[in-house]
Scaffold this active site. Structure first.
Site, PDB file in Angstrom:
ATOM      1  N   LYS A  54       0.832  -1.210   0.000  1.00 39.55           N
ATOM      2  CA  LYS A  54       0.000   0.000   0.000  1.00 39.55           C
ATOM      3  C   LYS A  54       0.864   1.257   0.000  1.00 39.55           C
ATOM      4  O   LYS A  54       0.630   2.190  -0.779  1.00 39.55           O
ATOM      5  CB  LYS A  54      -0.901   0.016   1.242  1.00 39.55           C
ATOM      6  CG  LYS A  54      -1.685   1.323   1.433  1.00 39.55           C
ATOM      7  CD  LYS A  54      -2.493   1.322   2.698  1.00 39.55           C
ATOM      8  CE  LYS A  54      -1.746   1.905   3.872  1.00 39.55           C
ATOM      9  NZ  LYS A  54      -1.941   3.364   4.010  1.00 39.55           N
ATOM     10  N   ASN A  55       1.870   1.288   0.853  1.00 42.68           N
ATOM     11  CA  ASN A  55       2.663   2.497   1.017  1.00 42.68           C
ATOM     12  C   ASN A  55       3.603   2.761  -0.152  1.00 42.68           C
ATOM     13  O   ASN A  55       4.196   3.844  -0.237  1.00 42.68           O
ATOM     14  CB  ASN A  55       3.463   2.435   2.327  1.00 42.68           C
ATOM     15  CG  ASN A  55       2.567   2.539   3.547  1.00 42.68           C
ATOM     16  OD1 ASN A  55       1.448   3.056   3.466  1.00 42.68           O
ATOM     17  ND2 ASN A  55       3.034   2.041   4.675  1.00 42.68           N
ATOM     18  N   CYS A 103      -5.730   8.045   9.449  1.00 48.06           N
ATOM     19  CA  CYS A 103      -5.820   7.469  10.791  1.00 48.06           C
ATOM     20  C   CYS A 103      -5.492   8.503  11.861  1.00 48.06           C
ATOM     21  O   CYS A 103      -4.571   9.309  11.700  1.00 48.06           O
ATOM     22  CB  CYS A 103      -4.854   6.288  10.927  1.00 48.06           C
ATOM     23  SG  CYS A 103      -5.378   4.792  10.078  1.00 48.06           S
ATOM     24  N   ARG A 140       0.670  14.457  12.105  1.00 47.74           N
ATOM     25  CA  ARG A 140       1.506  14.226  10.925  1.00 47.74           C
ATOM     26  C   ARG A 140       1.392  15.470  10.044  1.00 47.74           C
ATOM     27  O   ARG A 140       0.727  15.466   9.021  1.00 47.74           O
ATOM     28  CB  ARG A 140       1.052  12.959  10.190  1.00 47.74           C
ATOM     29  CG  ARG A 140       1.256  11.714  11.025  1.00 47.74           C
ATOM     30  CD  ARG A 140       1.050  10.446  10.243  1.00 47.74           C
ATOM     31  NE  ARG A 140      -0.357  10.152  10.035  1.00 47.74           N
ATOM     32  CZ  ARG A 140      -0.794   9.052   9.419  1.00 47.74           C
ATOM     33  NH1 ARG A 140       0.058   8.176   8.943  1.00 47.74           N
ATOM     34  NH2 ARG A 140      -2.081   8.839   9.276  1.00 47.74           N
ATOM     35  N   ASP A 171       4.649   0.683  11.985  1.00 48.17           N
ATOM     36  CA  ASP A 171       3.489  -0.016  11.442  1.00 48.17           C
ATOM     37  C   ASP A 171       3.384  -1.469  11.913  1.00 48.17           C
ATOM     38  O   ASP A 171       2.394  -2.141  11.611  1.00 48.17           O
ATOM     39  CB  ASP A 171       3.522   0.012   9.908  1.00 48.17           C
ATOM     40  CG  ASP A 171       3.001   1.327   9.344  1.00 48.17           C
ATOM     41  OD1 ASP A 171       2.484   2.141  10.121  1.00 48.17           O
ATOM     42  OD2 ASP A 171       3.098   1.526   8.116  1.00 48.17           O
ATOM     43  N   ARG A 200      -8.491  -0.434   4.529  1.00 52.35           N
ATOM     44  CA  ARG A 200      -7.631   0.598   3.942  1.00 52.35           C
ATOM     45  C   ARG A 200      -6.253   0.052   3.599  1.00 52.35           C
ATOM     46  O   ARG A 200      -5.587   0.578   2.703  1.00 52.35           O
ATOM     47  CB  ARG A 200      -7.474   1.787   4.901  1.00 52.35           C
ATOM     48  CG  ARG A 200      -8.740   2.612   5.104  1.00 52.35           C
ATOM     49  CD  ARG A 200      -8.462   3.831   5.971  1.00 52.35           C
ATOM     50  NE  ARG A 200      -7.334   4.570   5.438  1.00 52.35           N
ATOM     51  CZ  ARG A 200      -6.290   4.956   6.161  1.00 52.35           C
ATOM     52  NH1 ARG A 200      -6.220   4.674   7.452  1.00 52.35           N
ATOM     53  NH2 ARG A 200      -5.303   5.626   5.594  1.00 52.35           N
TER      54      ARG A 200
END
Length: 417
Positions: free
Chosen positions: A22-23, A116, A121, A304, A396
């Site tokens: 995903k990232n 999230c 951030r 993570d 997600r």
């Protein structure tokens, strides 16, 4: 709203195919804005965040075609330079359209992002870096307005290591005039994957995989083909699952060379692993040993994976200590694990976990993406039935997690609330 119903106590056995990261996929999709050519992408995970990003990109006029894990993008007819709030509010990675739009078209209007609720951030590093490249930026009504006829190369040192900040500035610099030096750049494999794609598109980048990136701007980029790297977080999550439940699983389509920090801790807790070129066989036949760690930037232990390892620690034979150094609100899963019978105490950014002999199923609520995964692991290790609410967080970042786990023996089903 969907929930997961999990009956714990089942050992896992079989094979799991790891999806694309995903990232890595999200910034790579945004790179489609940098060229009028065609990007042919494979190994793109089927996730809610990817779906949202493709909707956002299509809103700009980027042509999007998707066939399973294959996505084709063409930026020859982009006619909107805005990322609206309704699409940006649920996903912080939406900020990654800012650099490409500004670099190629000279302006952009991007809503301040959401995502999230795991801590602050801020996007100030993105803004400061783009201003160093010559952009004029102001924030009004919840939107970032950026203009610059032509970005100019500059030397930029971010105040902190920021993954999305590095990615945004890297993409912008590829079309800037002259040389850009990014100091204190993030070294995550997902940043490296983006850089490798940009090189395939004609960018000139030195220092890939290091904390110092040197980019020589080019007049334009062209199309390319690229396979998104395997998701190291998904792989490590499933390894934590078998460590907690016991069993024998094999992961395929994985990248063992980018899992070092997690593999060290998995061996510490007693997981037996056989490492192949693109596979990992993991066997667990004993109660986990406790492992202590502190989260930090790559190549250190990833934030993570903090919650998933904590889930294993809750049933370990002894006590452990976990320090979260990246996000200040990333212990929200603790109270939910304690509802299952875990013994976790927190003091600021440090959690102390005393392993218990067993967890017991209970209703729990997911609070963010990785917390969702940790609750799945804890529920599979618990006795009885657990209902996990708010699993939209899970969707997600994990590609059909319940399907993959049920195929290897977990008793897990998706239900409607």
């Amino acid at each position: 709203m969907d929930q997961l119903k999990i009956v714990g106590g089942k050992r896992l056995a079989g094979q799991i195919v790891i999806s694309g990261a995903k990232n890595a996929a999200l910034p790579i999709l945004c790179a489609g804005l940098l060229t009028s050519g065609t990007l042919e992408l494979s190994n793109v995970p089927r996730l809610h965040d990817v779906k949202t990003m493709l909707k956002l990109l299509a809103k700009t006029g980027l042509a999007v075609q998707q066939d399973g894990e294959n996505v084709t993008l063409n930026g020859g007819a982009i006619d909107s330079l805005e990322a609206p709030y309704e699409l940006v509010k649920t996903m912080r990675a939406s900020i990654l359209v800012l650099g490409p739009l500004l670099a190629r078209f000279g302006q952009a209007k991007v809503s301040l992002p959401g995502g999230c609720a795991i801590g602050s951030r801020p996007v100030d590093q993105h803004i400061k870096g783009l201003e160093a490249l010559g952009a004029t930026i102001h924030i009004e009504g919840g939107y970032i307005y950026a203009t610059c006829p032509k970005l100019k190369g500059a030397s930029i040192r971010t105040d902190m290591i920021t993954v999305t900040g590095t990615e945004n500035l890297l993409m912008a610099a590829t079309l800037a005039e002259g040389e850009t030096v990014l100091e204190n750049a993030a070294q995550e494999p997902e940043v490296t994957d983006l850089a490798n794609l940009l090189v395939a598109m004609g960018a000139k980048i030195d220092g890939i995989g290091t904390g110092r990136l040197v980019i020589q701007g080019v007049a334009q980029l062209h199309g390319a083909r690229h396979a998104v790297i395997s998701d190291r977080i998904e792989a490590a999550t499933f390894l934590c699952a078998v460590a907690a439940t016991g069993g024998d699983i094999t992961l395929t389509n994985t990248r063992t060379d980018i899992l070092d920090a997690a593999l060290v801790k998995l061996r510490e807790l007693g997981l037996q692993m056989t490492i192949g070129r693109d596979s990992i066989r993991a066997v667990m036949n004993a109660r986990p040993r406790p492992v202590s760690f502190s989260t930090t930037e790559y190549p250190g232990f990833p934030t993570d994976m903090q919650a998933q390892f904590m889930a294993v620690n809750t049933i370990a034979d002894g006590a452990s200590r976990v320090a979260e150094n990246i996000f200040e609100n990333r212990f929200m899963h603790v109270q939910e694990m304690n509802r299952l019978g875990a013994a976790i105490r927190t003091d600021g950014n440090v959690a102390t976990i005393t392993g218990v002999a067993r967890l017991l199923g209970a209703p729990v609520m997911a609070t963010d993406l990785r917390a969702s995964a940790s609750l799945v692991i804890a529920a599979m290790a618990a006795e009885g039935t657990t209902i996990i609410d708010r699993i939209y967080h899970l969707d997600r970042g994990y590609d059909r997690m319940e399907d993959k786990l049920s195929r290897v023996g977990a008793d897990i089903v998706r239900i409607k609330a």
